[in-house]
Write an enzyme that holds these catalytic residues in place. Structure first.
Site, PDB file in Angstrom:
ATOM      1  N   SER A  52      48.511 -10.419   1.731  1.00 31.69           N
ATOM      2  CA  SER A  52      47.035 -10.248   0.726  1.00 31.69           C
ATOM      3  C   SER A  52      47.515 -10.696  -0.644  1.00 31.69           C
ATOM      4  O   SER A  52      46.810 -10.230  -1.840  1.00 31.69           O
ATOM      5  CB  SER A  52      46.685  -8.796   1.153  1.00 31.69           C
ATOM      6  OG  SER A  52      45.404  -9.105   1.463  1.00 31.69           O
ATOM      7  N   LYS A  63      45.876 -13.337  -2.755  1.00 25.88           N
ATOM      8  CA  LYS A  63      44.506 -13.317  -2.686  1.00 25.88           C
ATOM      9  C   LYS A  63      44.431 -13.189  -4.765  1.00 25.88           C
ATOM     10  O   LYS A  63      43.259 -14.289  -4.711  1.00 25.88           O
ATOM     11  CB  LYS A  63      43.637 -11.703  -2.125  1.00 25.88           C
ATOM     12  CG  LYS A  63      43.755 -11.504  -0.855  1.00 25.88           C
ATOM     13  CD  LYS A  63      42.842 -10.317  -0.350  1.00 25.88           C
ATOM     14  CE  LYS A  63      43.659  -9.935   1.188  1.00 25.88           C
ATOM     15  NZ  LYS A  63      43.433  -9.058   1.537  1.00 25.88           N
ATOM     16  N   TYR A 111      41.553 -19.075   4.997  1.00 22.36           N
ATOM     17  CA  TYR A 111      42.544 -17.654   4.958  1.00 22.36           C
ATOM     18  C   TYR A 111      43.654 -17.341   5.948  1.00 22.36           C
ATOM     19  O   TYR A 111      44.937 -16.656   4.954  1.00 22.36           O
ATOM     20  CB  TYR A 111      41.625 -16.117   5.125  1.00 22.36           C
ATOM     21  CG  TYR A 111      41.711 -14.928   5.169  1.00 22.36           C
ATOM     22  CD1 TYR A 111      41.636 -14.397   4.140  1.00 22.36           C
ATOM     23  CD2 TYR A 111      41.831 -14.215   6.153  1.00 22.36           C
ATOM     24  CE1 TYR A 111      42.109 -13.151   3.496  1.00 22.36           C
ATOM     25  CE2 TYR A 111      42.035 -13.122   6.089  1.00 22.36           C
ATOM     26  CZ  TYR A 111      42.406 -12.503   4.713  1.00 22.36           C
ATOM     27  OH  TYR A 111      42.691 -11.157   4.966  1.00 22.36           O
ATOM     28  N   TYR A 170      43.722  -2.199  -1.991  1.00 21.64           N
ATOM     29  CA  TYR A 170      43.399  -0.732  -1.268  1.00 21.64           C
ATOM     30  C   TYR A 170      43.111   0.397  -2.035  1.00 21.64           C
ATOM     31  O   TYR A 170      42.795   0.737  -2.569  1.00 21.64           O
ATOM     32  CB  TYR A 170      43.682  -1.022   0.488  1.00 21.64           C
ATOM     33  CG  TYR A 170      44.147  -2.712   0.658  1.00 21.64           C
ATOM     34  CD1 TYR A 170      43.074  -3.708  -0.026  1.00 21.64           C
ATOM     35  CD2 TYR A 170      45.669  -2.809   0.795  1.00 21.64           C
ATOM     36  CE1 TYR A 170      44.076  -5.091   1.084  1.00 21.64           C
ATOM     37  CE2 TYR A 170      46.224  -4.488   1.123  1.00 21.64           C
ATOM     38  CZ  TYR A 170      45.225  -5.205   1.015  1.00 21.64           C
ATOM     39  OH  TYR A 170      46.161  -6.294   1.077  1.00 21.64           O
ATOM     40  N   VAL A 191      50.647  -6.678   3.320  1.00 17.28           N
ATOM     41  CA  VAL A 191      51.022  -6.165   4.661  1.00 17.28           C
ATOM     42  C   VAL A 191      52.061  -6.842   4.742  1.00 17.28           C
ATOM     43  O   VAL A 191      52.945  -6.104   5.703  1.00 17.28           O
ATOM     44  CB  VAL A 191      50.113  -6.081   5.812  1.00 17.28           C
ATOM     45  CG1 VAL A 191      48.996  -4.821   5.512  1.00 17.28           C
ATOM     46  CG2 VAL A 191      49.884  -7.472   6.078  1.00 17.28           C
TER      47      VAL A 191
END
Length: 308
Positions: free
Chosen positions: A63, A66, A190, A242, A260
């Site tokens: 992530s 992103k 993705y 998050y 992660v």
């Protein structure tokens, strides 16, 4: 300030805790990673890099990608991005579908999975999936000033085979009209962006433009405007971890984005870009030792954006 000494001391301090946390075993390829690893790299806006531990070991950035895809999407669509993705912290799990239904298919921010899938959909506009993945890889090589960067196909395929919740999120948003391309195409982009492999050193180089008002001091190339760099940093501070983003801001006080795979990119504006990695995750999916290391670094350097 002796940054090399600080990096070395952090590695020594964390040695007894190696293996702490739980690897992301729901992605089969990541489940195989030895959790007893830790690396840190600090690259300053003067272009110096200080590293310690397993800083040259490549890992799946997941992530953290992103941040870089948001940068690409903002370059293509500008402020129109925010019509399809929000700018608020989620307070929910990174792959939650509940909030998405309540908000009619508009993800709360670009760093939860749903938001990142929409961002990938934007980057895909006008491209075949392979071309969009190629654009992303070229961009990352440009940012890190390193032509050796590559996507780990085994990780990408592993995610494609097991990413049921991401398929659910994408289909849900497609149902609300917030995905323009076939779900398989958008998710193909993705999963591949997440499977990019970087070391802490390469990650600290790739993020350096965010520490230096949008310009990479290693190459002299302007990546984004100072205003856009500031806004991306703001998103990282609010939403980069998050539902652990508040704790990270409280304890570390730096814009950051976790993955992660165990990596974290942290930005000390005007000072440095920091890459840390340790595969064991805490209960909200952020690197346990990586978070601890950045708290130590912020404490010893006084780099928190909230003051010393």
């Amino acid at each position: 300030m002796d940054l090399q000494k600080i990096a070395d001391e952090i590695v020594v301090s964390l040695q007894p805790r190696l293996g702490e946390g739980k690897v992301a075993d729901y992605i089969p390829e990541l489940a195989r990673i030895d959790p007893r690893q830790f690396g840190i790299a600090i690259t300053t806006v003067d272009g110096e890099t200080f590293k310690a531990g397993d800083a040259d070991t490549s890992f799946s950035i997941q992530s953290i990608s992103k941040v870089f895809m948001l940068t690409l999407a903002l370059g293509k669509a500008g402020e129109q991005v925010w019509k399809r993705v929000g700018r608020e912290p989620s307070g929910s799990s990174f792959n939650s579908i509940v909030q998405l239904e309540h908000e009619h298919g508009i993800p709360r921010n670009p760093f939860i999975n749903a938001g990142a899938i929409v961002i990938s959909d934007m980057v895909l506009a006008g491209h075949a999936p392979r071309e969009a993945i190629g654009e992303y890889l070229r961009f990352m090589r440009y940012l890190a000033d390193d032509e050796t960067l590559a996507i780990d196909e085994k990780v990408a395929q592993s995610e494609q085979r097991t990413g049921y919740r991401n398929f659910a999120l994408a289909n849900f948003m497609r149902g609300f009209g917030n995905l323009d391309h076939p779900v398989e195409h958008t998710l193909g982009v993705y999963f591949h962006q997440c499977a990019l492999a970087l070391s802490c050193v390469q990650l600290s180089h790739a993020g350096l433009f965010l520490a230096n008002r949008g310009t990479n001091p290693l190459t002299g190339f302007s990546v984004v405007s100072p205003k856009r760099a500031r806004r991306i940093n703001a998103m990282m501070l609010m939403c980069g971890h998050y539902d652990g983003s508040g704790d990270f801001a409280y304890n570390v006080g730096l814009p950051g984005k976790s993955g992660v795979g165990g990596g974290i990119l942290a930005i000390a504006p005007g000072k440095a870009s920091i890459g840390v990695w340790s595969p064991g995750l805490n209960k909200v999916g952020n690197s346990a030792l990586g978070s601890a290391a950045l708290e130590m670094l912020a404490s010893r350097t006084g780099w928190s954006v909230f003051g010393t």
